[in-house]
Each structure stands twice: as C-alpha cells, then as structure tokens.
Design an enzyme around this catalytic site. Structure first.
Site, PDB file in Angstrom:
ATOM      1  N   HIS A   1     -54.849  16.044 -18.674  1.00 22.30           N
ATOM      2  CA  HIS A   1     -55.393  14.758 -19.159  1.00 22.30           C
ATOM      3  C   HIS A   1     -54.672  14.316 -20.434  1.00 22.30           C
ATOM      4  O   HIS A   1     -55.302  14.045 -21.459  1.00 22.30           O
ATOM      5  CB  HIS A   1     -56.912  14.852 -19.384  1.00 22.30           C
ATOM      6  CG  HIS A   1     -57.580  13.505 -19.370  1.00 22.30           C
ATOM      7  ND1 HIS A   1     -58.834  13.293 -18.850  1.00 22.30           N
ATOM      8  CD2 HIS A   1     -57.167  12.293 -19.812  1.00 22.30           C
ATOM      9  CE1 HIS A   1     -59.164  12.008 -18.978  1.00 22.30           C
ATOM     10  NE2 HIS A   1     -58.159  11.383 -19.568  1.00 22.30           N
TER      11      HIS A   1
ATOM     12  N   ARG B   1     -58.397   8.624 -12.730  1.00 22.59           N
ATOM     13  CA  ARG B   1     -59.562   9.511 -12.866  1.00 22.59           C
ATOM     14  C   ARG B   1     -59.628  10.399 -11.625  1.00 22.59           C
ATOM     15  O   ARG B   1     -59.260   9.979 -10.522  1.00 22.59           O
ATOM     16  CB  ARG B   1     -60.865   8.712 -12.977  1.00 22.59           C
ATOM     17  CG  ARG B   1     -61.142   8.127 -14.362  1.00 22.59           C
ATOM     18  CD  ARG B   1     -61.407   9.197 -15.417  1.00 22.59           C
ATOM     19  NE  ARG B   1     -61.748   8.651 -16.723  1.00 22.59           N
ATOM     20  CZ  ARG B   1     -60.900   8.466 -17.721  1.00 22.59           C
ATOM     21  NH1 ARG B   1     -59.618   8.780 -17.570  1.00 22.59           N
ATOM     22  NH2 ARG B   1     -61.317   7.996 -18.891  1.00 22.59           N
TER      23      ARG B   1
HETATM   24  P1  NDP Z   1     -58.721  -2.124 -16.439  1.00 21.19           P
HETATM   25  O1  NDP Z   1     -60.192  -2.280 -16.367  1.00 21.19           O
HETATM   26  O2  NDP Z   1     -57.940  -3.028 -17.337  1.00 21.19           O
HETATM   27  O3  NDP Z   1     -58.093  -2.288 -14.988  1.00 21.19           O
HETATM   28  C1  NDP Z   1     -58.673  -1.749 -13.843  1.00 21.19           C
HETATM   29  C2  NDP Z   1     -57.920  -2.239 -12.630  1.00 21.19           C
HETATM   30  O4  NDP Z   1     -58.488  -1.617 -11.469  1.00 21.19           O
HETATM   31  C3  NDP Z   1     -58.043  -3.757 -12.438  1.00 21.19           C
HETATM   32  O5  NDP Z   1     -56.836  -4.289 -11.967  1.00 21.19           O
HETATM   33  C4  NDP Z   1     -59.122  -3.860 -11.373  1.00 21.19           C
HETATM   34  O6  NDP Z   1     -59.041  -5.015 -10.545  1.00 21.19           O
HETATM   35  C5  NDP Z   1     -58.830  -2.633 -10.535  1.00 21.19           C
HETATM   36  N1  NDP Z   1     -60.001  -2.256  -9.761  1.00 21.19           N
HETATM   37  C6  NDP Z   1     -61.237  -1.924 -10.202  1.00 21.19           C
HETATM   38  N2  NDP Z   1     -62.049  -1.679  -9.181  1.00 21.19           N
HETATM   39  C7  NDP Z   1     -61.330  -1.859  -8.062  1.00 21.19           C
HETATM   40  C8  NDP Z   1     -61.621  -1.780  -6.668  1.00 21.19           C
HETATM   41  N3  NDP Z   1     -62.850  -1.448  -6.228  1.00 21.19           N
HETATM   42  N4  NDP Z   1     -60.643  -2.041  -5.798  1.00 21.19           N
HETATM   43  C9  NDP Z   1     -59.408  -2.393  -6.227  1.00 21.19           C
HETATM   44  N5  NDP Z   1     -59.062  -2.498  -7.529  1.00 21.19           N
HETATM   45  C10 NDP Z   1     -60.022  -2.228  -8.429  1.00 21.19           C
HETATM   46  O7  NDP Z   1     -58.455  -0.595 -16.800  1.00 21.19           O
HETATM   47  P2  NDP Z   1     -57.184   0.033 -17.547  1.00 21.19           P
HETATM   48  O8  NDP Z   1     -55.963  -0.428 -16.866  1.00 21.19           O
HETATM   49  O9  NDP Z   1     -57.288  -0.173 -19.010  1.00 21.19           O
HETATM   50  O10 NDP Z   1     -57.449   1.586 -17.289  1.00 21.19           O
HETATM   51  C11 NDP Z   1     -57.500   2.118 -15.975  1.00 21.19           C
HETATM   52  C12 NDP Z   1     -58.031   3.529 -16.011  1.00 21.19           C
HETATM   53  O11 NDP Z   1     -57.068   4.415 -16.553  1.00 21.19           O
HETATM   54  C13 NDP Z   1     -59.238   3.749 -16.918  1.00 21.19           C
HETATM   55  O12 NDP Z   1     -60.430   3.301 -16.307  1.00 21.19           O
HETATM   56  C14 NDP Z   1     -59.213   5.245 -17.086  1.00 21.19           C
HETATM   57  O13 NDP Z   1     -59.952   5.841 -16.044  1.00 21.19           O
HETATM   58  C15 NDP Z   1     -57.730   5.603 -16.936  1.00 21.19           C
HETATM   59  N6  NDP Z   1     -57.157   6.141 -18.167  1.00 21.19           N
HETATM   60  C16 NDP Z   1     -56.570   7.384 -18.136  1.00 21.19           C
HETATM   61  C17 NDP Z   1     -55.985   7.914 -19.262  1.00 21.19           C
HETATM   62  C18 NDP Z   1     -55.311   9.241 -19.220  1.00 21.19           C
HETATM   63  O14 NDP Z   1     -54.827   9.731 -20.234  1.00 21.19           O
HETATM   64  N7  NDP Z   1     -55.210   9.889 -18.067  1.00 21.19           N
HETATM   65  C19 NDP Z   1     -55.969   7.178 -20.536  1.00 21.19           C
HETATM   66  C20 NDP Z   1     -56.618   5.899 -20.451  1.00 21.19           C
HETATM   67  C21 NDP Z   1     -57.169   5.407 -19.312  1.00 21.19           C
HETATM   68  P3  NDP Z   1     -59.222  -6.483 -11.145  1.00 21.19           P
HETATM   69  O15 NDP Z   1     -57.971  -6.729 -11.961  1.00 21.19           O
HETATM   70  O16 NDP Z   1     -59.301  -7.345  -9.970  1.00 21.19           O
HETATM   71  O17 NDP Z   1     -60.443  -6.450 -12.002  1.00 21.19           O
END
Ligand code: NDP
Length: 310
Positions: free
Chosen positions: A273, A225
C-alpha cells in the site's frame, strides 16, 4: 468567531500537520484554534483519517464538515452518525505520486523488464519490445487519480481506454462507461490499471467473468482497493495463464497475511500500500482552503457523494 479544528488522524502525523495547518489557516485569515483534544460539542471541523480512531460523530453537535486526509473514504462514507458534509482528499502530491507509480509499473510490463533481466543468465533473445503506440492500456476509474494517470500514459503514446461510472469526454483517452463499456474496455486491454474507489458498486469489478474477457496473458495493476478484485478468481486466472502477471498494492486485509497465496505466487508482485500517499504540504493547503470556504459560506471542494460512497 473562533473555529475549533480537531486533528483526528494518526498521532504520528500531528507534528507534521500542526505547523502546516497553523500557517495555512493564518494565511487564509481564519480565526482558529487547532488541536487534538477538544470537547466534542466545541468542534467546528474535523481533519480526519480512520487511524485517528474517531467513529461516533453524534456528540459533535457544532460540526460543520469532516475533511478527510485520505482520498479513499470507504471507512467513513457509510457512517450514519456523520450528518455534515464530508470532503475527501484530492492532493497534487498524492496524484503525482500515483501517476509515477502506475507509469513505472506499466513500463515494467510494456518493456518486459522482468524477462530481460534473464539476459544476465545468458539468455540472448533479441526481441525488442513493441512501441507504446502498439500497446493497449485500460484505466478503470477516471477520477482525480485515474484521469491524471491516463493522461500520463497517453503522453507516452500508449493507447489508453478509460472507464468510469458516468460518460466522459477526455482528449486523447477513449472513454467508456457502464457495463457494456467495461466489457469493451477489458476485451482489448493488455494492461489494466484499477483506480476505482471501494464502494458497493465496485466490489469484485474484476471477477471470473470479467477476467475472462481480457486478452490471454494480460497484466493487472491494482493501486485502487483490495475489494475491487475477486482474489480467488484472480488466482485461478493467474494459474491458467489467462492473467500473465498482477501487481497488487492494496488488499482486502492489510497488511496482507503472511499465509496469503499472493505472497508466494511467481506471477504476483505485492507492494505494501505504497502506490502513493497524501503529501502533507499540498494536503494541508487543501484542508485550509476548505475551512476558509466553509467560513466564507462558499461550497466545499471535493465533497463525497454519500449515496454513491465516493
Ligand atoms: P475519484 O473519486 O476522483 O474517482 C473515482 C473514479 O471511479 C471516477 O472516475 C468514478 O466515475 C469511477 N467510479 C466510481 N464508481 C464506479 C462504478 N461503479 N463504475 C465505474 N466507475 C466508477 O477517486 P480518486 O481518483 O481520487 O481515487 C481513486 C481511489 O484510489 C481511491 O478511492 C482509493 O481507493 C485509491 N487510492 C489508493 C492509494 C494507494 O496508495 N494505493 C492512494 C490514494 C487513493 P465518475 O467519474 O463517473 O464519478
């Protein structure tokens, strides 16, 4: 009792999802009515995307859950009018698409594809690229998308470090967490992939301080993002050569305004995107399974932690 399922997403998607959800819910044995227009107090489930326009859930007094078609839920996670469970999208098709996109862009950097296109201009510099075993890639975020991407890169023999909020143990990936973990991960990263959600805790994860930790000339790939990166800090780092190149798929303002410096920067690749998207066939299966679970009294899949924002 018949459950009413409101489809509140882009109207253009309704003809695509209507047959998929109808088939899926029928197969799941759910007694349902599906539509785009119910009285709010008659709705049991909302299939949701922000571009459906629904913002005030207060009149939805019978609602059991909101089921997001999007993986990123930053536009709804802090909606105070929503008091029922919110599930986000984890979709095999979306994950596969993201994995392919990231691997492609990592390979572009790793193999120096841009430089070697200049061979067409008579520039004969026969330096073979290093092997993936000699390349350090860091994936920030080890959730559904980050973990799959890290696995795919590790399968190509890249040295992969992953960073997440909580501690993890993933075979083949060096897993780090916390602030110290981020510093250690960035200090070695030649290529950084951002697959974090947009939450208050992740805003400007890459800023002037953390960008300075990278080896000089590191490359950045952001399909996560826009707010994950401090744009001014990145432009400064690009101009100084601290960051060699950035491939950016997501932005604070989308579409990226025509006057934004990223468009004209020689060391930035802008993509609109498109890193991946929810794939209707597989996503509809996830939605139908969650409605089945809701009706069977089973826990929903992929629930959002509203306190954490993802
Ligand atoms: P998930 O919720 O499965 O994973 C998020 C990851 O980020 C987890 O490993 C989480 O840690 C980590 N995380 C969250 N907060 C923090 C923090 N403060 N510090 C360190 N690590 C953190 O999300 P997805 O993998 O499904 O998706 C990720 C993002 O990809 C979405 O939120 C979206 O913004 C983006 N996206 C973009 C697309 C595009 O076309 N460009 C399409 C789809 C998604 P933990 O495992 O410990 O919870």
């Amino acid at each position: 009792m018949t459950v009413n399922v409101l489809f509140s997403a882009s109207p253009a998607l309704w003809p695509v999802y209507e047959p998929l959800l109808t088939n899926g819910l029928t197969e799941a044995g759910v007694d349902f009515r599906l539509g785009t227009d119910f009285e709010p107090d008659q709705v049991d489930y909302v299939v949701y995307a922000p571009n459906g326009g629904l913002q005030d859930f207060t009149p939805y007094t019978r609602l059991k859950a909101v089921l997001s078609l999007w993986a990123g839920v930053e536009k709804i996670a802090d909606n105070d009018s929503l008091t029922v469970p919110l599930a986000r999208m984890v979709d095999h098709g979306l994950t596969q698409g993201m994995t392919e996109w990231v691997v492609g862009h990592v390979l572009r950097y790793h193999l120096g594809m841009d430089q070697h296109i200049t061979v067409q201009n008579g520039n004969w510099t026969p330096d073979a690229p290093p092997l993936a075993t000699e390349r350090q890639v860091c994936v920030l975020g080890l959730g559904a998308l980050g973990k799959a991407t890290a696995h795919a890169l590790a399968a190509l023999n890249f040295n992969v470090t992953g960073w997440s909020r909580s501690a993890k143990d993933i075979a083949g990936i060096a897993c780090l967490h916390g602030e110290d973990g981020l510093r250690a991960a960035l200090a070695e990263a030649e290529i950084v992939v951002l697959l974090l959600p947009d939450t208050p805790a992740t805003v400007n994860t890459l800023n002037s301080e953390t960008l300075a930790l990278l080896p000089k000339g590191a490359c950045i790939i952001n399909p996560g993002r826009g707010p994950l990166i401090d744009d001014d800090a990145l432009l400064t780092a690009l101009n100084s050569g601290q960051v060699g190149h950035a491939t950016l798929d997501v932005f604070r303002v989308e579409p990226l305004p025509a006057e934004h410096a990223y468009w004209a920067h020689p060391n930035v690749t802008v993509t609109p995107h498109i890193a991946s998207e929810t794939r209707p066939v597989t996503a509809a299966q996830v939605i139908c399974e969650n409605i089945r679970r809701g009706e069977a009294g089973e826990p929903f899949l992929h629930l959002v932690n509203r306190d954490l924002g993802y």
